[in-house]
Design a protein around this motif. Structure first.
Motif, short mmCIF file in Angstrom:
data_model
loop_
_atom_site.label_atom_id
_atom_site.label_comp_id
_atom_site.label_asym_id
_atom_site.label_seq_id
_atom_site.Cartn_x
_atom_site.Cartn_y
_atom_site.Cartn_z
N GLU A 1 35.27 48.07 20.55
CA GLU A 1 34.38 46.98 20.09
C GLU A 1 35.18 45.72 19.79
O GLU A 1 36.09 45.74 18.96
N ALA B 1 35.80 42.28 17.84
CA ALA B 1 35.36 41.78 16.53
C ALA B 1 35.33 40.25 16.54
O ALA B 1 36.11 39.61 17.25
N HIS C 1 36.10 49.63 9.97
CA HIS C 1 34.74 49.95 10.44
C HIS C 1 34.63 49.84 11.97
O HIS C 1 33.57 50.08 12.51
N ARG C 2 35.69 49.40 12.64
CA ARG C 2 35.60 49.17 14.09
C ARG C 2 35.54 50.51 14.85
O ARG C 2 36.28 51.43 14.56
N ILE D 1 32.95 39.85 10.86
CA ILE D 1 33.60 39.81 9.54
C ILE D 1 33.60 38.36 9.09
O ILE D 1 33.87 37.46 9.89
N ARG E 1 27.19 45.08 12.66
CA ARG E 1 27.66 45.37 11.30
C ARG E 1 28.33 44.10 10.78
O ARG E 1 29.27 43.59 11.39
N TYR E 2 27.78 43.57 9.68
CA TYR E 2 28.29 42.32 9.10
C TYR E 2 29.06 42.65 7.84
O TYR E 2 28.52 43.30 6.93
N LEU E 3 30.33 42.23 7.79
CA LEU E 3 31.19 42.57 6.65
C LEU E 3 31.67 41.29 5.96
O LEU E 3 32.71 40.73 6.35
N ALA F 1 37.75 45.76 6.46
CA ALA F 1 36.63 45.54 7.37
C ALA F 1 36.92 46.14 8.75
O ALA F 1 36.05 46.76 9.36
N LEU G 1 30.89 43.91 15.46
CA LEU G 1 31.50 43.79 14.13
C LEU G 1 31.71 42.31 13.83
O LEU G 1 32.48 41.63 14.52
#
Ligand code: AVI
Length: 335
Positions: A162, A164, A157-158, A90, A114-116, A154, A88
């Motif tokens: 995981e 971040a 979404h974790r 952000i 996943r890029y937020l 954001a 993740l």
């Protein structure tokens, strides 16, 4: 420009209540008039900022991109070794995300990411998706929001376990008041879990002349970026600013180590802003303070992070322009 021409571009469908409130508050306050810099970034302002980042006089973005291209692989290997793969990523105030490519590419080597990106400018988020959308192993989930709310959205979404990685690049931290930076980093940290990382990019103190030409470039792009704030008021709030009656001004405040950008009224004038039902008086020479861009010393950056509860893992410095990238971790311990 005549008053008619100014209001001819006005489109009532565009009124953003938060922008209206910020303009009304900033232009009617006692003493120094001020507008928050976050409102620079409509479609025109975001495009002008992209031009600023490639100006020869504005070395900040190039210095950071150079640092990230040199260090991203090693940085990611270190993070993965210590904490596992940050699936993740952000980013706060992502802009178009160009310099983020190096970090995402280094992360995506270890698996899908996943890029937020979090930004209040939909224009900036749109170009971020266009620029980074096709990267291998990277899925983009743009979040149009203020920073702290955006982090919460954001982090939803974790997946369990995981780590971040939060990116706060481009020296946007320099646009905060100095007294607010540590507490802002503390608010960020409290939203994150022990073991999470923060990568902070910050512009360093440098000679006055170098800074003044970076913020008052000879072809006037930064002036247009600053003046666009008045044009935006005309477009979105039925403002009647005659743009040519205001001048861009960049000052260096040595004591505070910051560039201050202002819009100076060339004459005594009154400006009507239809949507706010206000007429704003300006005396000749009076200014609207539109941005502060603080410059830091390397050791000051790790100190600010520590005051916000972060542990400094490592720093990388570009000595040519004067820019530092600092990796912090939310170390396990008392919250
Ligand atoms: C986004 N921010 C870090 C830029 C800066 O340098 O403070 C905005 C900017 N203002 C004038 N030029 C660039």
């Amino acid at each position: 420009m005549s008053a008619f021409a100014a209001s001819a571009q006005y489109s009532p469908a565009q009124v953003n209540p938060e922008f209206a409130q910020a303009v009304a508050g900033g232009l009617t306050r006692k003493g120094q008039k001020a507008l928050p810099p976050s409102w620079f970034y409509d479609e025109v302002g975001s495009a002008l900022f992209e031009v600023i980042t490639v100006l020869p006089e504005y070395g900040l973005t190039r210095a950071e991109a150079g640092l990230l291209s040199k260090t991203a692989d090693k940085m990611m290997a270190e993070i993965v070794r210590a904490s596992g793969r940050p699936a993740l990523v952000i980013e706060l105030g992502s802009g178009t995300g160009t310099k983020t490519r190096h970090i995402l590419a280094a992360t995506a080597c270890y698996g899908s990411v996943r890029y937020l990106p979090v930004d209040i400018s939909s224009a900036a988020l749109d170009s971020c998706v266009k620029i980074l959308g096709a990267m291998h192993n990277v899925s983009i989930h743009p979040i149009e929001s203020t920073y702290l709310d955006g982090i919460d959205l954001a982090l939803a979404h974790r997946k369990a376990g995981e780590p971040a990685l939060l990116l706060f690049l481009g020296s946007t931290i320099g646009n905060f008041n100095r007294g607010e930076t540590a507490s802002f980093l503390g608010h960020i940290r409290k939203r994150m879990l022990p073991g999470d990382y923060l990568l902070l990019g910050a512009d360093l103190v440098k000679p006055r002349a170098k800074l003044l030409s970076a913020y008052d470039d000879p072809i006037g792009v930064t002036a247009a970026f600053n003046l666009n704030l008045l044009a935006r008021i005309n477009r979105e709030l039925d403002g009647h600013f005659e743009i040519s009656q205001f001048a861009h001004e960049a000052r260096y405040n040595e004591r505070q180590s910051r560039i201050e950008m202002h819009l100076r009224s060339r004459i005594a004038q009154e400006v009507r802003i239809g949507e706010l039902g206000l007429t704003i008086p300006f005396s000749a020479g009076e200014t609207i303070w539109t941005e502060s861009s603080h410059k830091f010393r390397v050791e000051e950056i790790s100190r600010i992070g520590r005051r916000g509860g972060w542990s400094c893992v490592r720093q990388w410095v570009d000595g040519e322009w004067g820019f530092a990238e600092t990796l912090f971790q939310n170390a396990p311990g008392p919250k």
